[in-house]
Design an enzyme around this catalytic site. Structure first.
Site, PDB file in Angstrom:
ATOM      1  N   ALA A  50     145.223 -38.596  58.379  1.00 48.39           N
ATOM      2  CA  ALA A  50     146.254 -37.846  57.661  1.00 48.39           C
ATOM      3  C   ALA A  50     147.532 -37.819  58.492  1.00 48.39           C
ATOM      4  O   ALA A  50     147.470 -37.817  59.730  1.00 48.39           O
ATOM      5  CB  ALA A  50     145.760 -36.428  57.410  1.00 48.39           C
ATOM      6  N   GLY A 100     141.210 -38.991  58.368  1.00 48.08           N
ATOM      7  CA  GLY A 100     141.258 -39.371  56.953  1.00 48.08           C
ATOM      8  C   GLY A 100     141.098 -40.873  56.767  1.00 48.08           C
ATOM      9  O   GLY A 100     140.632 -41.330  55.714  1.00 48.08           O
ATOM     10  N   GLU A 151     137.494 -41.456  56.800  1.00 49.97           N
ATOM     11  CA  GLU A 151     136.968 -40.918  55.535  1.00 49.97           C
ATOM     12  C   GLU A 151     137.295 -41.850  54.370  1.00 49.97           C
ATOM     13  O   GLU A 151     136.486 -42.034  53.461  1.00 49.97           O
ATOM     14  CB  GLU A 151     137.551 -39.517  55.306  1.00 49.97           C
ATOM     15  CG  GLU A 151     136.974 -38.510  56.305  1.00 49.97           C
ATOM     16  CD  GLU A 151     137.731 -37.190  56.337  1.00 49.97           C
ATOM     17  OE1 GLU A 151     138.976 -37.217  56.404  1.00 49.97           O
ATOM     18  OE2 GLU A 151     137.084 -36.134  56.302  1.00 49.97           O
ATOM     19  N   GLU A 181     139.834 -34.940  64.376  1.00 46.69           N
ATOM     20  CA  GLU A 181     140.540 -33.736  63.926  1.00 46.69           C
ATOM     21  C   GLU A 181     140.390 -32.566  64.890  1.00 46.69           C
ATOM     22  O   GLU A 181     141.292 -31.755  65.055  1.00 46.69           O
ATOM     23  CB  GLU A 181     140.038 -33.311  62.530  1.00 46.69           C
ATOM     24  CG  GLU A 181     140.424 -34.237  61.389  1.00 46.69           C
ATOM     25  CD  GLU A 181     139.424 -35.351  61.125  1.00 46.69           C
ATOM     26  OE1 GLU A 181     138.592 -35.649  62.014  1.00 46.69           O
ATOM     27  OE2 GLU A 181     139.462 -35.928  60.033  1.00 46.69           O
TER      28      GLU A 181
HETATM   29  N1  CAA Z   1     149.996 -39.026  61.683  1.00 44.81           N
HETATM   30  C1  CAA Z   1     151.305 -39.259  61.885  1.00 44.81           C
HETATM   31  N2  CAA Z   1     151.765 -40.189  62.747  1.00 44.81           N
HETATM   32  C2  CAA Z   1     150.851 -40.900  63.443  1.00 44.81           C
HETATM   33  C3  CAA Z   1     149.473 -40.709  63.280  1.00 44.81           C
HETATM   34  C4  CAA Z   1     149.039 -39.724  62.345  1.00 44.81           C
HETATM   35  N3  CAA Z   1     147.748 -39.491  62.087  1.00 44.81           N
HETATM   36  N4  CAA Z   1     148.819 -41.560  64.109  1.00 44.81           N
HETATM   37  C5  CAA Z   1     149.758 -42.254  64.753  1.00 44.81           C
HETATM   38  N5  CAA Z   1     150.996 -41.868  64.361  1.00 44.81           N
HETATM   39  C6  CAA Z   1     152.297 -42.368  64.820  1.00 44.81           C
HETATM   40  C7  CAA Z   1     152.662 -41.841  66.203  1.00 44.81           C
HETATM   41  O1  CAA Z   1     153.270 -40.565  66.089  1.00 44.81           O
HETATM   42  C8  CAA Z   1     153.613 -42.917  66.683  1.00 44.81           C
HETATM   43  O2  CAA Z   1     154.867 -42.713  66.069  1.00 44.81           O
HETATM   44  P1  CAA Z   1     156.229 -42.827  66.980  1.00 44.81           P
HETATM   45  O3  CAA Z   1     156.285 -44.290  67.348  1.00 44.81           O
HETATM   46  O4  CAA Z   1     157.295 -42.405  66.021  1.00 44.81           O
HETATM   47  O5  CAA Z   1     156.025 -41.939  68.145  1.00 44.81           O
HETATM   48  C9  CAA Z   1     153.027 -44.194  66.080  1.00 44.81           C
HETATM   49  O6  CAA Z   1     152.191 -43.779  64.998  1.00 44.81           O
HETATM   50  C10 CAA Z   1     152.168 -44.975  67.058  1.00 44.81           C
HETATM   51  O7  CAA Z   1     151.176 -44.085  67.568  1.00 44.81           O
HETATM   52  P2  CAA Z   1     150.917 -43.881  69.139  1.00 44.81           P
HETATM   53  O8  CAA Z   1     152.174 -44.103  69.915  1.00 44.81           O
HETATM   54  O9  CAA Z   1     150.215 -42.575  69.322  1.00 44.81           O
HETATM   55  O10 CAA Z   1     149.911 -45.118  69.391  1.00 44.81           O
HETATM   56  P3  CAA Z   1     148.774 -45.238  70.486  1.00 44.81           P
HETATM   57  O11 CAA Z   1     148.322 -46.658  70.409  1.00 44.81           O
HETATM   58  O12 CAA Z   1     149.225 -44.688  71.799  1.00 44.81           O
HETATM   59  O13 CAA Z   1     147.598 -44.266  69.966  1.00 44.81           O
HETATM   60  C11 CAA Z   1     146.095 -43.348  68.323  1.00 44.81           C
HETATM   61  C12 CAA Z   1     146.933 -44.560  68.778  1.00 44.81           C
HETATM   62  C13 CAA Z   1     144.945 -43.115  69.314  1.00 44.81           C
HETATM   63  C14 CAA Z   1     145.525 -43.671  66.959  1.00 44.81           C
HETATM   64  C15 CAA Z   1     147.007 -42.077  68.282  1.00 44.81           C
HETATM   65  O14 CAA Z   1     148.169 -42.398  67.523  1.00 44.81           O
HETATM   66  C16 CAA Z   1     146.342 -40.897  67.616  1.00 44.81           C
HETATM   67  O15 CAA Z   1     145.548 -40.228  68.241  1.00 44.81           O
HETATM   68  N6  CAA Z   1     146.720 -40.611  66.353  1.00 44.81           N
HETATM   69  C17 CAA Z   1     146.226 -39.457  65.638  1.00 44.81           C
HETATM   70  C18 CAA Z   1     144.807 -39.648  65.143  1.00 44.81           C
HETATM   71  C19 CAA Z   1     144.308 -38.391  64.467  1.00 44.81           C
HETATM   72  O16 CAA Z   1     144.243 -37.331  65.047  1.00 44.81           O
HETATM   73  N7  CAA Z   1     143.917 -38.528  63.186  1.00 44.81           N
HETATM   74  C20 CAA Z   1     143.403 -37.418  62.394  1.00 44.81           C
HETATM   75  C21 CAA Z   1     144.499 -36.797  61.594  1.00 44.81           C
HETATM   76  S1  CAA Z   1     144.000 -35.323  60.746  1.00 44.81           S
HETATM   77  C22 CAA Z   1     143.113 -35.844  59.390  1.00 44.81           C
HETATM   78  O17 CAA Z   1     142.948 -37.015  59.155  1.00 44.81           O
HETATM   79  C23 CAA Z   1     142.595 -34.726  58.478  1.00 44.81           C
HETATM   80  C24 CAA Z   1     141.689 -35.156  57.367  1.00 44.81           C
HETATM   81  O18 CAA Z   1     140.499 -35.295  57.546  1.00 44.81           O
HETATM   82  C25 CAA Z   1     142.206 -35.375  56.024  1.00 44.81           C
END
Ligand code: CAA
Length: 257
Positions: free
Chosen positions: A65, A108, A111, A131
């Site tokens: 998400a 998500g 999922e 999450e």
């Molecule tokens: N939402 C919004 N933006 C995201 C994102 C997310 N889930 N995942 C990555 N991005 C964005 C980052 O903010 C970054 O943007 P900027 O370049 O503008 O800073 C870009 O994508 C690249 O990401 P990273 O620089 O973080 O890349 P990385 O290779 O260092 O790390 C990653 C990759 C491990 C996937 C890391 O991005 C991460 O941990 N992302 C979040 C994952 C997460 O927590 N997902 C769960 C979300 S909640 C959910 O999904 C609820 C549900 O069940 C419905």
């Protein structure tokens, strides 16, 4: 309305949906999920399309998400937006959906992959429900589908630690159908889609329906459901054609009737 976040292609009999927000690792916002579900529903009504391949890019199926969108949300807004109703609509899609997953499939994104019927993963795929690291928990089916796929103990560890598993681990534990090199996961998914599309569409639909029932009912009710679908197929032209083709030693020409 023009599609903003996905690319839709048709290679009949295969429909293709590609998540297209590469700058944010294909993070899922509300509009993106709506676009996916509405496209799946349109494919479901199109007799020329038999199977859908849902994919992202080599680096990310989806990192989950959109946290920027979620961080502003209040419970009342979430209830009003009723985003999960869209996910429920995806459950009602009758044609098979194959997830072609490479790179991150997190939150998500994991999922969404698990909402597909079959998953072909690239060697670089990483699955996880992180999450918990941002103070929430899975909300689009993760606690249910991951637990059904991996069992209580592995699902519990993944969801409570937020750690990812590799494609090979996912394969070993039955979360994905198979793992192939990153160069070929998308082609492999399309090949499998064409193979399934060759079968009788009514039999495919009723078989998918019966398999999904196994997650929702006890054995007796599931067996009754299967039997009803089985009997129903004996009223189709496809059943006559399939059996006659076997007897004639030729390939069947199914018409979906
Ligand atoms: N939402 C919004 N933006 C995201 C994102 C997310 N889930 N995942 C990555 N991005 C964005 C980052 O903010 C970054 O943007 P900027 O370049 O503008 O800073 C870009 O994508 C690249 O990401 P990273 O620089 O973080 O890349 P990385 O290779 O260092 O790390 C990653 C990759 C491990 C996937 C890391 O991005 C991460 O941990 N992302 C979040 C994952 C997460 O927590 N997902 C769960 C979300 S909640 C959910 O999904 C609820 C549900 O069940 C419905």
């Amino acid at each position: 309305m023009p599609l903003e976040h996905i690319i839709v292609e048709q290679e009949p009999p295969v429909g293709i949906i590609r998540i297209n927000r590469p700058k944010v690792l294909n993070a899922l916002n509300f509009h993106l999920i709506r676009e996916i579900v509405e496209t799946l529903e349109a494919f479901d009504k199109d007799d020329g399309l038999k199977v859908t391949v849902l994919t992202g890019n080599d680096d990310a199926f989806s990192a989950g998400a959109d946290i920027k969108e979620l961080s502003e949300a209040t419970p009342v807004e979430l209830i009003k937006r009723n985003q999960f109703a869209l996910w429920d609509r995806m459950k009602k899609i009758s044609k098979p959906i194959i997830g072609a997953v490479s790179g991150y499939a997190l939150g998500g994104g994991c999922e969404l992959a698990m909402a597909c019927d079959i998953i072909i993963a690239s060697e670089t795929a990483k699955f996880g429900q992180p999450e918990i690291n941002i103070g929430i928990m899975p909300g689009a089916g993760g606690t249910q589908r991951l637990t059904r796929a991996l069992g209580k103990y592995r699902a519990m560890e993944m969801i409570l630690t937020g750690q990812h598993i590799t494609a090979r681990e996912a394969e070993k534990h039955g979360l994905v159908n198979r793992v192939v090199p990153v160069e070929s996961y998308y082609q492999e998914a399309k090949k499998l889609a064409r193979q399934i599309a060759d079968k009788g569409p009514i039999a495919t639909r009723l078989a998918k329906d019966a398999i999904l029932k196994a997650f929702e009912t006890g054995l007796d009710e599931g067996l009754q459901f299967e039997r009803r679908n089985f009997y129903l197929l004996f009223s189709t032209e496809d059943m006559k054609e399939g059996m006659q083709a076997f007897i004639d030693k030729r390939s069947a020409q199914f018409k979906g009737r």
